[in-house]
Design an enzyme around this catalytic site. Structure first.
Site, PDB file in Angstrom:
ATOM      1  N   ASP A  31       0.810  -1.207  -0.028  1.00  0.00           N
ATOM      2  CA  ASP A  31       0.009   0.024   0.007  1.00  0.00           C
ATOM      3  C   ASP A  31       0.869   1.287  -0.005  1.00  0.00           C
ATOM      4  OD1 ASP A  31      -2.389   1.294   0.153  1.00  0.00           O
ATOM      5  OD2 ASP A  31      -2.737   1.494   2.033  1.00  0.00           O
ATOM      6  N   ASN A  35     -10.442  -3.507  -6.265  1.00  0.00           N
ATOM      7  CA  ASN A  35      -9.836  -2.273  -7.016  1.00  0.00           C
ATOM      8  C   ASN A  35     -10.412  -2.363  -8.303  1.00  0.00           C
ATOM      9  OD1 ASN A  35      -6.365  -3.253  -5.598  1.00  0.00           O
ATOM     10  ND2 ASN A  35      -7.889  -1.633  -5.004  1.00  0.00           N
TER      11      ASN A  35
END
Ligand code: FPP
Length: 249
Positions: free
Chosen positions: A20, A68
Site C-alpha cells: 500500500d 480495486n
C-alpha cells in the site's frame, strides 16, 4: 545492547504483503497515481529477489483486489498493463532463479492478453522449486471463502461429500491457496493497520507487521526489519507459554 540480527534458521516459510502507498508516494512528488504504481512495480522486483536470496519458500503479493475494479478505468488499465509488462520483463529471471508463479483470485476479469501471459508463465514455471510467488489478482478473501463454500456445497449436492467431512482441512483445500502453507508473516506498508480482505482464512494465526513506509520506498532493509520483528514474537497458537514449550515432550 546489540540490535537483534536476522536468524536465517528461523525464517517465516510464507510471507504475505499488502503493498500500500503507491498513490501517496506519487502525490508527494506531484505526479499521477500511476507513477506510484510504476515505482511500486520496481519494489516488487526488489522484494521478490530479496526473498528468493533469503530462502523464503512462499511470497504472496496483493497486486489487485476484487474491490480495486472500482478504481478509475485508466488506473485499472494501467495496473493491468504493468502486470503484463512485469511478466515479460521478469520472465527470464523468474525461470533462472527457480521461482514458481501462481495466481489466486478471479482472473477471468483480467484482460485476455495479460491473463494468457500469466497462464503461460504459470505453466512454464510450474516445476520450479526454489520459491513460490503467489500473485493475488482480482482477489478477495471473502470472495474466496464464498467460492470455497460453493464448491463444497456442489460436491455435497452431488452426493460426493457428507457434512461431517467438512472440517478446517477440507475447507482449506477448497480455497485458491490449497496446498500452500499459511502465511506466518503479513507485512502491510503505507501506514494503515488493517487486512483489507487479504487471505482472511489463511491469516488466522499470522503475525502482522505494519509499517508507515510507502510501498515504492520499501527496501530490502525494511523486509529484513519485518523478519527480525517476526523472529522476536512469541507464537503459541492458543496454548499457554508453558504448554507451547512442552508440546514436544
Ligand atoms: C495500493 O496502493 C496498491 C495497489 C492497489 C496496487 C499494487 C500494485 C503494484 C505494487 C504494482 C504492480 C504489481 C505487480 C505484481 C507487478 P494505493 O494505490 O492504494 O496507494 P494509496 O493508498 O497511497 O492511494
Amino acid at each position: 545492547m546489540n540490535a537483534p540480527r536476522l536468524d536465517r534458521h528461523r525464517l517465516p516459510h510464507h510471507i504475505a504483503v499488502i503493498m500500500d502507498g503507491n498513490g501517496r508516494w506519487a502525490r508527494q512528488r506531484g505526479r499521477p497515481r500511476v507513477f506510484g504504481h510504476r515505482a511500486g512495480s520496481k519494489a516488487v522486483r526488489r522484494v521478490v529477489r530479496a526473498c528468493r536470496r533469503l530462502g523464503i519458500e512462499v511470497l504472496s503479493l496483493y497486486a489487485f483486489s476484487a474491490q480495486n475494479w472500482g478504481r478509475p478505468a485508466d488506473e485499472v488499465h494501467h495496473l493491468m498493463d504493468l502486470l503484463g509488462e512485469f511478466i515479460i520483463k521478469e520472465w527470464q529471471e523468474i525461470m533462472e532463479r527457480g521461482i514458481r508463479v501462481v495466481h489466486i483470485g478471479a482472473i477471468r476479469r483480467v484482460p485476455a492478453e495479460v491473463r494468457s501471459r500469466l497462464k503461460a508463465l504459470e505453466l512454464a514455471s510450474q516445476r520450479n522449486r526454489d520459491m513460490t510467488l503467489v500473485l493475488a489478482l482480482s482477489y478477495g478473501g471473502r470472495e474466496e471463502i464464498v467460492r470455497g463454500a460453493q464448491r463444497l456445497v456442489s460436491r455435497a449436492a452431488a452426493g460426493k461429500l457428507r457434512p461431517a467431512d467438512v472440517d478446517a482441512d477440507c475447507f482449506s483445500r477448497a480455497l485458491y491457496t490449497a496446498g500452500l502453507p499459511e502465511p506466518e508473516l503479513l507485512i502491510r506498508t503505507g501506514g494503515e493497520r488493517r487486512i483489507s480482505n487479504f487471505l482472511l482464512w489463511q491469516c488466522a494465526y499470522t503475525e502482522l507487521f505494519f509499517t508507515d513506509v510507502l510501498w515504492p520506498d520499501f527496501k530490502v532493509a525494511d523486509l529484513r526489519a519485518a523478519i527480525i520483528d517476526f523472529q522476536g514474537r512469541s507464537r503459541r497458537f492458543g496454548l499457554t507459554g508453558e504448554q507451547w514449550e512442552e508440546r514436544d515432550g
